[in-house]
Design an enzyme around this catalytic site. Structure first.
Site, PDB file in Angstrom:
ATOM      1  N   HIS A 208      39.092  35.235  31.699  1.00  0.00           N
ATOM      2  CA  HIS A 208      37.671  35.496  31.968  1.00  0.00           C
ATOM      3  C   HIS A 208      37.295  36.955  31.761  1.00  0.00           C
ATOM      4  O   HIS A 208      36.167  37.275  31.400  1.00  0.00           O
ATOM      5  CB  HIS A 208      37.304  35.026  33.371  1.00  0.00           C
ATOM      6  CG  HIS A 208      37.064  33.550  33.425  1.00  0.00           C
ATOM      7  ND1 HIS A 208      37.568  32.737  34.390  1.00  0.00           N
ATOM      8  CD2 HIS A 208      36.383  32.739  32.577  1.00  0.00           C
ATOM      9  CE1 HIS A 208      37.202  31.477  34.158  1.00  0.00           C
ATOM     10  NE2 HIS A 208      36.476  31.461  33.059  1.00  0.00           N
ATOM     11  N   CYS A 519      32.192  24.324  24.493  1.00  0.00           N
ATOM     12  CA  CYS A 519      31.788  25.589  25.105  1.00  0.00           C
ATOM     13  C   CYS A 519      32.967  26.517  25.424  1.00  0.00           C
ATOM     14  O   CYS A 519      32.778  27.556  26.040  1.00  0.00           O
ATOM     15  CB  CYS A 519      30.966  25.337  26.369  1.00  0.00           C
ATOM     16  SG  CYS A 519      31.847  24.409  27.592  1.00  0.00           S
TER      17      CYS A 519
HETATM   18  C1  PEP Z   1      36.877  26.319  29.282  1.00  0.00           C
HETATM   19  O1  PEP Z   1      37.778  26.067  30.064  1.00  0.00           O
HETATM   20  O2  PEP Z   1      36.988  26.186  28.049  1.00  0.00           O
HETATM   21  C2  PEP Z   1      35.576  26.815  29.765  1.00  0.00           C
HETATM   22  C3  PEP Z   1      34.534  26.850  28.982  1.00  0.00           C
HETATM   23  O3  PEP Z   1      35.467  27.266  31.024  1.00  0.00           O
HETATM   24  P1  PEP Z   1      36.224  28.547  31.618  1.00  0.00           P
HETATM   25  O4  PEP Z   1      36.606  29.429  30.459  1.00  0.00           O
HETATM   26  O5  PEP Z   1      35.283  29.199  32.544  1.00  0.00           O
HETATM   27  O6  PEP Z   1      37.404  27.966  32.318  1.00  0.00           O
END
Ligand code: PEP
Ligand code: MG
Length: 598
Positions: A208, A519
């Site tokens: 993140h 996403c």
């Molecule tokens: C994912 O896991 O691909 C996602 C979009 O959510 P995060 O990166 O917040 O886990």
């Protein structure tokens, strides 16, 4: 970002003079020149700052406020724990309170702030370390082990320093953060100081922190093993986030060369803003919807200027950083409403809190051995129903006259969706009874756990849309920690298992007639976009700074070519074969779309 970046090994080389080059892995593009600020601490991260005389009194006040806040928190926890816990727990909290009231401990910290003219975090750290060192020499085992309590209390003070109001201290303008690992919360705290770049030893492409760095357009290089041994706060450094290079103590000629690149990078952000608008189509007319991922509430403005059609994923859990803990129902409603109003009719998909138990309880819950597989996301929401209900009520209220959808993270079983929908109905009834207006959000599921892929038909029959979270999907399918740089070579986005899972999910959505938004970070990488399109993806959601590059690729390829490529990919048996095939394809067909460094 290309798949070949996944393999770069870190190395240190010293040129003739004092200039030192370290190779790492680029995780956010761009170039920056600045001065090192070393980040310390693991659980809570902080930096050493030299204060001006004028700042010292204010710093002491900040320290005293943090002690008051820590005491209040401790007393509150003590009360909660006392209801069901044995005396021994109350004893521990009493001992911690005594430390917080220990005049000599507190005065020593104040003296360090005054005499060494440093920030409170640094003073707490250095005084605690000297106490701990003394404790560790005590012969009596019981007393010796008390250093753990001291460390615990220090941690609480440091948390209070971060949480008891905004940090008033700013980093210098040209600061480049250097750390073993940077936490997303630390980066958010530093936003107002506008750091110029990040260098870390650890952290993967989909962690993140780097997702945020890309959103903030902050160049970042990870895997820079040894950087902490060589870089001191104040050292001059260049971060080349195009080539995964870090240059410490650069020579004048190197600085001169990079200055131009750094300036051009700064300008790109503004010069290209007007470049995009409207729907994106492949050369043969297939329309692809581009949405934006959003982590910080006010980030949509840029995405909109780049032509985003709404927000495909809003990570609501980042509000915990903004509000330094759990945001109230009212605070949440206000933020969700503001975001939805800024986005307009294209709408926002709000993901319910995707947090670990530790983040959710602000560190009071015991640390889990394996948080990625633990009490998190939908599991946490369905366990702490009071807070979940509050979040759902906020979304319901904000969705009155606004286009908002709900996305549930880490779904592994359709029953989790069914339970949520029941809660949602109850909360609608509650709001109705109170005469409070609410909307009727669609409900979708994040598909990121292998179990969800294998039961995708059941899930698709229960939701209005799917969100394909490729970051976690790769992590869970391949059993590879997305935050752990040392296993990054196994984080293989092009692994046949990952691509088969993506295909299965996109096909299930198509068969059911519901939208599927990709996403994960894969959707924002020009390198992977043709593959997603070939597999049938029609909606991609990405960070604002990826939109223009992705638009360029989409408008430069034909769906038929992408489809042909995935047909070939499907006959490959290994990650290596697929990677070679994709690279060859790009070289032969789309070289013009992939200039060096894309
Ligand atoms: C994912 O896991 O691909 C996602 C979009 O959510 P995060 O990166 O917040 O886990
Ligand atoms: Mg995820």
């Amino acid at each position: 970002m290309s798949a070949s970046d996944d393999k770069k090994q870190s190395q240190v080389s010293s040129a003739n003079g004092s200039e030192m080059r370290l190779s790492g892995r680029s995780v956010s593009r761009g170039v920056a020149i600045g001065r090192v600020v070393n980040l310390h601490g693991n659980k809570r991260q902080f930096y050493k700052i030299n204060l001006e005389d004028l700042q010292i009194n204010r710093e002491i006040r900040r320290f005293c406020d943090s002690i008051r806040l820590a005491k209040r928190q401790l007393k509150k926890i003590r009360r909660i724990k006392n209801e069901k816990a044995p005396e021994i727990q109350a004893g521990i909290f009493d001992a911690h309170l005594l430390i917080l009231e220990d005049k000599s401990f507190l005065e020593k910290i104040e003296t360090v702030i005054k005499e060494q003219k440093v920030n409170a975090e640094w003073a707490v750290k250095s005084v605690t370390e000297s106490y701990v060192a003394k404790y560790k020499t005590i012969a009596d085992e019981y007393l010796r082990e008390r250093y753990i309590d001291l460390e615990d209390v220090a941690e609480r003070i440091l948390t209070a320093l971060g949480g008891g109001g905004k940090t008033t201290i700013r980093l210098k303008k040209d600061s480049i953060i250097v750390a073993k690992e940077v936490k997303p919360s630390t980066l958010i705290e530093l936003i107002e100081s506008s750091p110029k770049a990040i260098i870390s030893e650890n952290g993967g492409w989909t962690s993140h922190t780097f997702i945020l760095a890309r959103e903030m357009n902050l160049p970042a290089v990870t895997g820079s093993a040894g950087i902490l041994r060589h870089a001191q706060t104040g050292d001059e450094v260049i971060v080349d986030g195009y080539n995964g290079q870090v240059i410490l103590h650069p020579e004048a000629e190197t600085v001169r060369r990079y200055k131009l690149a750094a300036m051009q990078f700064q300008q790109i952000n503004y010069n290209t803003v007007k470049a995009a608008k409207g729907a994106v189509k492949t050369l043969d007319g297939r329309e692809i919807v581009i949405r934006s991922n959003l982590d910080l509430p006010d980030g949509y403005r840029l995405a909109k200027r780049f032509g985003a059609q709404g927000i495909g994923l809003y990570r609501s859990e980042f509000l915990f950083n903004q509000f330094k803990g759990f945001p109230t129902e009212h605070e949440q409603t206000k933020v969700y409403r503001e975001i939805a109003e800024a986005v307009g009719k294209e709408g926002v998909k709000i993901r319910t809190f995707d947090l670990s138990a530790e983040q959710f309880t602000n560190g009071t819950e015991k640390k889990e051995k394996n948080p990625a597989l633990g009490m998190r996301a939908i599991r946490l929401s369905l366990t702490y129903k009071k807070q979940f209900r509050a979040q759902l009520r906020s979304i319901l209220q904000a969705s009155y006259e606004n286009k908002i959808d709900i996305v549930l993270p880490m779904i592994s079983d359709v029953s989790e969706i069914m339970q949520t929908k029941k809660i949602l109905e109850t909360e609608k009834a509650n709001l109705k009874e109170k005469g409070i207006n609410f909307g009727n959000p669609c409900v979708g599921a994040m598909i990121e756990v292998p179990a969800a892929v294998l039961t995708i038909d059941e899930i698709a029959s229960e939701v209005d849309f799917l969100c394909l979270g490729t970051n976690d999907l790769v992590q869970y399918l391949l059993a590879v920690d997305r935050d752990n740089e040392t296993v990054s070579q196994w984080f293989q986005t092009l692994h046949p298992a990952v691509l088969r899972a993506i295909k299965k999910v996109l096909e299930a959505a198509e068969n059911r007639g519901i939208p599927a938004v990709v996403c994960g970070e894969m959707a924002g990488s020009p390198f992977y976009v043709p593959i997603l399109i070939g597999f049938g993806a029609k909606e991609l959601s990405m960070n604002a700074n990826s939109i223009l590059r992705v638009r360029r690729v989409i408008t430069g390829i034909a769906f038929e070519e992408a489809y042909e490529l995935v047909k070939k990919i499907e006959s490959c048996r290994t990650f290596g074969e697929i990677e070679t095939l994709v690279n060859k394809n790009i070289r032969e067909k789309w070289a013009h779309l992939f200039p060096a460094g894309l």
